[in-house]
Design an enzyme around this catalytic site. Structure first.
Site, PDB file in Angstrom:
ATOM      1  N   LYS A  14       0.823  -1.216   0.000  1.00  0.00           N
ATOM      2  CA  LYS A  14       0.000   0.000   0.000  1.00  0.00           C
ATOM      3  C   LYS A  14       0.858   1.269   0.000  1.00  0.00           C
ATOM      4  O   LYS A  14       0.590   2.196  -0.754  1.00  0.00           O
ATOM      5  CB  LYS A  14      -0.936   0.021   1.229  1.00  0.00           C
ATOM      6  CG  LYS A  14      -1.919  -1.146   1.284  1.00  0.00           C
ATOM      7  CD  LYS A  14      -2.919  -0.992   2.417  1.00  0.00           C
ATOM      8  CE  LYS A  14      -2.325  -1.005   3.810  1.00  0.00           C
ATOM      9  NZ  LYS A  14      -1.734  -2.303   4.217  1.00  0.00           N
ATOM     10  N   ARG A  89      -9.626   0.502   9.036  1.00  0.00           N
ATOM     11  CA  ARG A  89      -9.199  -0.854   9.379  1.00  0.00           C
ATOM     12  C   ARG A  89     -10.236  -1.602  10.200  1.00  0.00           C
ATOM     13  O   ARG A  89      -9.997  -2.744  10.582  1.00  0.00           O
ATOM     14  CB  ARG A  89      -7.907  -0.780  10.179  1.00  0.00           C
ATOM     15  CG  ARG A  89      -6.643  -1.066   9.350  1.00  0.00           C
ATOM     16  CD  ARG A  89      -5.477  -0.904  10.295  1.00  0.00           C
ATOM     17  NE  ARG A  89      -4.274  -1.573   9.942  1.00  0.00           N
ATOM     18  CZ  ARG A  89      -3.221  -1.000   9.366  1.00  0.00           C
ATOM     19  NH1 ARG A  89      -3.287   0.237   8.949  1.00  0.00           N
ATOM     20  NH2 ARG A  89      -2.105  -1.683   9.183  1.00  0.00           N
ATOM     21  N   ARG A 128      11.567  -6.017   4.507  1.00  0.00           N
ATOM     22  CA  ARG A 128      11.452  -4.575   4.780  1.00  0.00           C
ATOM     23  C   ARG A 128      12.060  -4.244   6.141  1.00  0.00           C
ATOM     24  O   ARG A 128      12.670  -3.191   6.320  1.00  0.00           O
ATOM     25  CB  ARG A 128       9.974  -4.168   4.739  1.00  0.00           C
ATOM     26  CG  ARG A 128       9.758  -2.674   4.867  1.00  0.00           C
ATOM     27  CD  ARG A 128       8.336  -2.291   4.584  1.00  0.00           C
ATOM     28  NE  ARG A 128       7.483  -2.484   5.741  1.00  0.00           N
ATOM     29  CZ  ARG A 128       6.159  -2.281   5.747  1.00  0.00           C
ATOM     30  NH1 ARG A 128       5.552  -1.920   4.645  1.00  0.00           N
ATOM     31  NH2 ARG A 128       5.449  -2.463   6.837  1.00  0.00           N
ATOM     32  N   ARG A 134      11.415  -0.076  11.276  1.00  0.00           N
ATOM     33  CA  ARG A 134      10.137  -0.278  11.969  1.00  0.00           C
ATOM     34  C   ARG A 134      10.237  -1.486  12.878  1.00  0.00           C
ATOM     35  O   ARG A 134      10.481  -2.601  12.415  1.00  0.00           O
ATOM     36  CB  ARG A 134       9.011  -0.482  10.944  1.00  0.00           C
ATOM     37  CG  ARG A 134       8.543   0.815  10.347  1.00  0.00           C
ATOM     38  CD  ARG A 134       7.407   0.591   9.383  1.00  0.00           C
ATOM     39  NE  ARG A 134       6.263  -0.123   9.963  1.00  0.00           N
ATOM     40  CZ  ARG A 134       5.096  -0.235   9.363  1.00  0.00           C
ATOM     41  NH1 ARG A 134       4.915   0.320   8.174  1.00  0.00           N
ATOM     42  NH2 ARG A 134       4.114  -0.884   9.926  1.00  0.00           N
ATOM     43  N   ARG A 146      -0.037  -9.023  13.279  1.00  0.00           N
ATOM     44  CA  ARG A 146      -0.630  -7.955  12.454  1.00  0.00           C
ATOM     45  C   ARG A 146      -1.532  -8.561  11.385  1.00  0.00           C
ATOM     46  O   ARG A 146      -2.604  -8.038  11.089  1.00  0.00           O
ATOM     47  CB  ARG A 146       0.475  -7.112  11.803  1.00  0.00           C
ATOM     48  CG  ARG A 146       1.166  -6.213  12.820  1.00  0.00           C
ATOM     49  CD  ARG A 146       2.511  -5.722  12.329  1.00  0.00           C
ATOM     50  NE  ARG A 146       2.430  -4.888  11.159  1.00  0.00           N
ATOM     51  CZ  ARG A 146       3.460  -4.648  10.359  1.00  0.00           C
ATOM     52  NH1 ARG A 146       4.652  -5.182  10.601  1.00  0.00           N
ATOM     53  NH2 ARG A 146       3.320  -3.867   9.309  1.00  0.00           N
TER      54      ARG A 146
HETATM   55  P1  AMP Z   1       0.738   0.487   8.868  1.00  0.00           P
HETATM   56  O1  AMP Z   1       1.830   1.475   8.674  1.00  0.00           O
HETATM   57  O2  AMP Z   1      -0.513   0.841   8.099  1.00  0.00           O
HETATM   58  O3  AMP Z   1       1.189  -0.927   8.619  1.00  0.00           O
HETATM   59  O4  AMP Z   1       0.318   0.551  10.415  1.00  0.00           O
HETATM   60  C1  AMP Z   1       1.220   0.221  11.434  1.00  0.00           C
HETATM   61  C2  AMP Z   1       0.474   0.037  12.742  1.00  0.00           C
HETATM   62  O5  AMP Z   1      -0.183   1.262  13.101  1.00  0.00           O
HETATM   63  C3  AMP Z   1      -0.631  -0.998  12.729  1.00  0.00           C
HETATM   64  O6  AMP Z   1      -0.142  -2.311  12.969  1.00  0.00           O
HETATM   65  C4  AMP Z   1      -1.537  -0.500  13.851  1.00  0.00           C
HETATM   66  O7  AMP Z   1      -0.988  -0.805  15.115  1.00  0.00           O
HETATM   67  C5  AMP Z   1      -1.452   1.005  13.682  1.00  0.00           C
HETATM   68  N1  AMP Z   1      -2.484   1.519  12.762  1.00  0.00           N
HETATM   69  C6  AMP Z   1      -2.287   2.098  11.549  1.00  0.00           C
HETATM   70  N2  AMP Z   1      -3.445   2.459  10.984  1.00  0.00           N
HETATM   71  C7  AMP Z   1      -4.411   2.076  11.856  1.00  0.00           C
HETATM   72  C8  AMP Z   1      -5.837   2.134  11.835  1.00  0.00           C
HETATM   73  N3  AMP Z   1      -6.495   2.660  10.799  1.00  0.00           N
HETATM   74  N4  AMP Z   1      -6.503   1.645  12.908  1.00  0.00           N
HETATM   75  C9  AMP Z   1      -5.862   1.130  13.975  1.00  0.00           C
HETATM   76  N5  AMP Z   1      -4.529   1.009  14.042  1.00  0.00           N
HETATM   77  C10 AMP Z   1      -3.798   1.483  13.001  1.00  0.00           C
END
Ligand code: AMP
Length: 195
Positions: A14, A89, A128, A134, A146
């Site tokens: 994404k 989400r 990654r 991260r 996740r």
């Molecule tokens: P991402 O960068 O989208 O992979 O998000 C990394 C982490 O941020 C996720 O594993 C969640 O812990 C948190 N996170 C990101 N977006 C959301 C969301 N829309 N709702 C809840 N947690 C989120």
């Protein structure tokens, strides 16, 4: 306005595709993961609380991300549209997003869902993790947590938008350019239909 959701499990590409898509279509990129990581970097109370959950691979509370998105939409009133990445989400987030956009006389035009096998997701995320910095990318158990959160809470978001006939699936495996072409083909098709 043209708004869409780039949807998919962690590691589906994404972020990578969002960068290319906003450059082509001139949209504002709204990634809740990026917004949360920026709060962590600034060591805000919200960031410190979110980090504990993110480090476990759990989602942060709905009201936290909904508040961030609402603020960002209002702060970018002149945008031609938004690309939502990593949001919504949960069903609650999707319903709140729909409400928030409706109140601003706009809506989600399409949800592009990238399909990638679980084995490929884990491989990509571990790779990654070698360079992303991260903490949630380095440990396979966290990565699997996740992906489990995705199946438990996030995949239902697709059912929500399917009800409105807004979901298009795209194969998320292959080269970055191949996947980009599949995504742009769908967006161009939709934009032609709108004109
Ligand atoms: P991402 O960068 O989208 O992979 O998000 C990394 C982490 O941020 C996720 O594993 C969640 O812990 C948190 N996170 C990101 N977006 C959301 C969301 N829309 N709702 C809840 N947690 C989120």
């Amino acid at each position: 306005m043209f708004n869409f959701i780039l949807f998919g499990p962690p590691g589906s590409g994404k972020g990578t595709q969002s960068e290319k898509l906003i450059a082509k279509y001139g949209l504002k990129h709204l990634s809740t993961g990026d917004l949360l990581r920026s709060e962590i970097a600034k060591k805000t109370p919200l960031g410190l609380k979110a980090k504990k959950l993110m480090d476990k691979g759990s989602l942060v509370p709905d009201e936290v991300v909904i508040g961030m998105i609402s603020d960002m939409v209002d702060a970018n009133k002149g945008a031609g549209g938004f690309l939502f990445d990593g949001f919504p989400r949960t069903i609650v987030q999707a319903e709140e997003l729909d409400k928030l956009l409706k109140a601003r006389k706009t809506q989600i035009n399409i949800v592009l869902a990238m399909d990638v096998s679980e084995a490929e997701l884990v491989k990509r995320l571990l790779k990654r993790g070698e360079t992303s910095g991260r903490s949630d990318d380095v440990n396979e158990d966290i990565i699997r947590a996740r992906i489990a959160e995705y199946h438990k809470k996030t995949s239902a978001v697709l059912d929500h938008y399917q009800k409105f006939d807004k979901v298009v699936h795209v194969k998320g495996e292959g080269s970055i350019d191949e996947i980009f072409e599949r995504l742009t083909a769908q967006l161009d098709r939709l934009q032609k239909k709108k004109d």
